[in-house]
Design a protein around this motif. Sequence first.
Motif, PDB file in Angstrom:
ATOM      1  N   ALA A 115      31.850 -30.576   3.345  1.00 16.29           N
ATOM      2  CA  ALA A 115      32.189 -30.510   4.777  1.00 16.29           C
ATOM      3  C   ALA A 115      31.560 -29.293   5.444  1.00 16.29           C
ATOM      4  O   ALA A 115      31.071 -29.374   6.571  1.00 16.29           O
ATOM      5  N   VAL A 116      31.577 -28.148   4.735  1.00 18.65           N
ATOM      6  CA  VAL A 116      30.974 -26.940   5.292  1.00 18.65           C
ATOM      7  C   VAL A 116      29.474 -27.131   5.482  1.00 18.65           C
ATOM      8  O   VAL A 116      28.910 -26.824   6.539  1.00 18.65           O
ATOM      9  N   ASP A 126      35.742 -21.597  11.204  1.00 15.74           N
ATOM     10  CA  ASP A 126      37.171 -21.339  11.357  1.00 15.74           C
ATOM     11  C   ASP A 126      37.802 -22.290  12.364  1.00 15.74           C
ATOM     12  O   ASP A 126      38.923 -22.780  12.159  1.00 15.74           O
ATOM     13  N   GLU A 127      37.105 -22.555  13.462  1.00 12.69           N
ATOM     14  CA  GLU A 127      37.628 -23.462  14.497  1.00 12.69           C
ATOM     15  C   GLU A 127      37.795 -24.876  13.965  1.00 12.69           C
ATOM     16  O   GLU A 127      38.753 -25.580  14.298  1.00 12.69           O
ATOM     17  N   LEU A 128      36.872 -25.299  13.101  1.00 11.00           N
ATOM     18  CA  LEU A 128      36.952 -26.641  12.533  1.00 11.00           C
ATOM     19  C   LEU A 128      38.064 -26.760  11.492  1.00 11.00           C
ATOM     20  O   LEU A 128      38.522 -27.863  11.186  1.00 11.00           O
ATOM     21  N   GLY A 129      38.497 -25.625  10.932  1.00 12.42           N
ATOM     22  CA  GLY A 129      39.566 -25.657   9.919  1.00 12.42           C
ATOM     23  C   GLY A 129      39.160 -26.391   8.664  1.00 12.42           C
ATOM     24  O   GLY A 129      39.990 -27.017   8.004  1.00 12.42           O
ATOM     25  N   VAL A 178      32.779 -18.164   2.552  1.00 19.03           N
ATOM     26  CA  VAL A 178      33.715 -19.218   2.927  1.00 19.03           C
ATOM     27  C   VAL A 178      34.543 -19.606   1.702  1.00 19.03           C
ATOM     28  O   VAL A 178      34.002 -20.129   0.721  1.00 19.03           O
ATOM     29  N   PRO A 179      35.862 -19.370   1.701  1.00 20.84           N
ATOM     30  CA  PRO A 179      36.692 -19.779   0.559  1.00 20.84           C
ATOM     31  C   PRO A 179      36.888 -21.290   0.554  1.00 20.84           C
ATOM     32  O   PRO A 179      37.225 -21.889   1.579  1.00 20.84           O
ATOM     33  N   ILE A 180      36.667 -21.912  -0.598  1.00 21.66           N
ATOM     34  CA  ILE A 180      36.846 -23.359  -0.717  1.00 21.66           C
ATOM     35  C   ILE A 180      37.622 -23.671  -1.998  1.00 21.66           C
ATOM     36  O   ILE A 180      37.608 -22.896  -2.961  1.00 21.66           O
ATOM     37  N   LEU A 181      38.292 -24.824  -1.978  1.00 27.56           N
ATOM     38  CA  LEU A 181      39.075 -25.241  -3.137  1.00 27.56           C
ATOM     39  C   LEU A 181      38.565 -26.508  -3.788  1.00 27.56           C
ATOM     40  O   LEU A 181      39.028 -26.889  -4.860  1.00 27.56           O
ATOM     41  N   THR A 199      34.047 -19.336  -3.803  1.00 20.72           N
ATOM     42  CA  THR A 199      33.558 -18.789  -2.554  1.00 20.72           C
ATOM     43  C   THR A 199      32.159 -19.327  -2.301  1.00 20.72           C
ATOM     44  O   THR A 199      31.309 -19.283  -3.199  1.00 20.72           O
ATOM     45  N   LEU A 200      31.948 -19.838  -1.096  1.00 22.47           N
ATOM     46  CA  LEU A 200      30.642 -20.341  -0.697  1.00 22.47           C
ATOM     47  C   LEU A 200      29.946 -19.242   0.104  1.00 22.47           C
ATOM     48  O   LEU A 200      30.438 -18.817   1.143  1.00 22.47           O
ATOM     49  N   ARG A 201      28.832 -18.757  -0.419  1.00 20.41           N
ATOM     50  CA  ARG A 201      28.070 -17.698   0.267  1.00 20.41           C
ATOM     51  C   ARG A 201      26.907 -18.353   1.012  1.00 20.41           C
ATOM     52  O   ARG A 201      25.979 -18.883   0.391  1.00 20.41           O
TER      53      ARG A 201
END
Length: 335
Positions: free
Chosen positions: A284-285, A253-256, A274-277, A234-236
């Motif tokens: 990108a975020v 969210d719009e950028l997906g 922001v959940p990231i994998l 998770t990105l805080r």
Amino acid sequence: MTRIDNNAVSVRGLVKHYGDTKALDGVDLDVRQGTVMGVLGPNGAGKTTLVRILSTLLRPDAGEATVAGYDVLRQPRQLRRAIGLTGQYASVDEKLPGWENLYMIGRLLDLPRKDARARADELLERFSLTEAAKRPASTYSGGMRRRLDLAASMIGHPQVLFLDEPTTGLDPRTRNEVWQEVKAMVGDGVTVLLTTQYMEEAEYLASELTVVDRGKVIAGGRVEELKAKVGGRTLRVRPVDPLQVRPLAAMIDELGITGLAGTTVDAENGTLLVPILSDEQLTAVVGAVTARGITISSIVTELPSLDEVFLSLTGHRASAPQDAQPADDRQEVAV
């Protein structure tokens, strides 16, 4: 079994049946000297059965185990002198005062009278029970009984201490006191095997974790290693201007970018989760935020919580402790 010098506990292929139920199904485990091994698992996973075998209260159906260099089957008497055990419920004699409980156990462990008295005084002081030393244990609070139980397990200067759900039912303050005592024991060189379903307890005390389910070891390693195995972070993100949190969430969210369910706003703390994998998603975020000219005060990546790891590995959330065991098997003692 050949002892690995750095291990206080070594287990290979341990099996235990209760009728048609296989409580332990080929368990392997190593606990390094002077560390805390946390054993996690849902109800009925086999945690208490493992502790009872390692403390010679049950005989395994198959497999090998050594504790403090002693074989659990061939050298039970020597092994018992090298260990301490605190179960899920305090087992002190409630009719006896606290001091007499400790003195009695010291004598049962063949301590000379003088040494047993001194050890009882020392442990009552260490566990903040001196003022209650002459009172019957029946008058103690639950937390005081638990501390007395821990003190009793330390009378014989154990090399290895087994703690089976040691803080079950305790209030947060008393639980913290017990944690501090366990830390102190480890600082004195004691090796601890801890079973627990309190994720906070496991993370605070344990050097390494072993997760068991349906009698099998399904994962093991340091806390951070287990969290990494689950995958996902998770990105805080905290903007300088808290009013930008919601617009920022909508933009991401719009950028997906994350490809996941979406972001979460923590309005109280003025942050965006922001959940990231992957590292690519993280980049990108950050790139999207800076491209929009939003000033950020901090960005922190967080691994999954230990509770999330537990759920991911077992399919169950941590719940109230209690391994299921047939009543007639609880009294079996290795001889």
